[in-house]
Design a protein around this motif. Structure first.
Motif, PDB file in Angstrom:
ATOM      1  N   GLU A 228       2.424   6.488  -6.982  1.00 38.24           N
ATOM      2  CA  GLU A 228       1.374   7.356  -7.538  1.00 38.24           C
ATOM      3  C   GLU A 228       1.698   8.823  -7.299  1.00 38.24           C
ATOM      4  O   GLU A 228       1.545   9.661  -8.190  1.00 38.24           O
ATOM      5  N   GLU A 229       2.170   9.139  -6.106  1.00 36.39           N
ATOM      6  CA  GLU A 229       2.528  10.526  -5.801  1.00 36.39           C
ATOM      7  C   GLU A 229       3.730  10.975  -6.624  1.00 36.39           C
ATOM      8  O   GLU A 229       3.763  12.093  -7.134  1.00 36.39           O
ATOM      9  N   GLU A 230       4.705  10.096  -6.776  1.00 37.29           N
ATOM     10  CA  GLU A 230       5.895  10.438  -7.544  1.00 37.29           C
ATOM     11  C   GLU A 230       5.554  10.663  -9.012  1.00 37.29           C
ATOM     12  O   GLU A 230       6.090  11.573  -9.650  1.00 37.29           O
ATOM     13  N   ALA A 231       4.643   9.865  -9.562  1.00 40.68           N
ATOM     14  CA  ALA A 231       4.257  10.007 -10.967  1.00 40.68           C
ATOM     15  C   ALA A 231       3.518  11.320 -11.207  1.00 40.68           C
ATOM     16  O   ALA A 231       3.639  11.928 -12.269  1.00 40.68           O
TER      17      ALA A 231
ATOM     18  N   VAL B  49       0.838  -1.210   0.000  1.00 42.79           N
ATOM     19  CA  VAL B  49       0.000   0.000   0.000  1.00 42.79           C
ATOM     20  C   VAL B  49       0.870   1.255   0.000  1.00 42.79           C
ATOM     21  O   VAL B  49       0.637   2.185  -0.777  1.00 42.79           O
ATOM     22  N   VAL B  50       1.881   1.276   0.846  1.00 42.02           N
ATOM     23  CA  VAL B  50       2.744   2.459   0.928  1.00 42.02           C
ATOM     24  C   VAL B  50       3.533   2.628  -0.369  1.00 42.02           C
ATOM     25  O   VAL B  50       3.680   3.743  -0.876  1.00 42.02           O
TER      26      VAL B  50
END
Length: 75
Positions: free
Chosen positions: A38-41, A31-32
């Motif tokens: 997702e945040e990095e993309a 999950v992490v």
């Protein structure tokens, strides 16, 4: 001596309370990792263009060389 930067080290997970099973730890890591990817993309750095004022400014002068003697003080 080479020191590692924080971004070069893998993230560490530390369980402070309770007894997590291997399945729970695997789920937590999945999950992490997914949220991080997702945040990095989606992360976009804002490129700031120099203003007209900044473009007209002269660059800073190079530092004076103190190793070259000059004038009467050359000794």
């Amino acid at each position: 001596m080479i020191t590692e930067r924080p971004e070069d080290q893998p993230p560490a997970i530390e369980i402070l309370r309770g007894n997590a099973t291997e399945e729970e730890l695997a789920a937590l890591i999945a999950v992490v990792s997914s949220a991080y990817a997702e945040e990095e993309a989606g992360a976009v750095a804002v490129e700031r263009r120099p203003s007209a004022w900044q473009r007209t400014q002269r660059p800073l002068r190079t530092p004076l060389r103190r190793d070259i003697p000059w004038g009467r003080f050359a000794g």
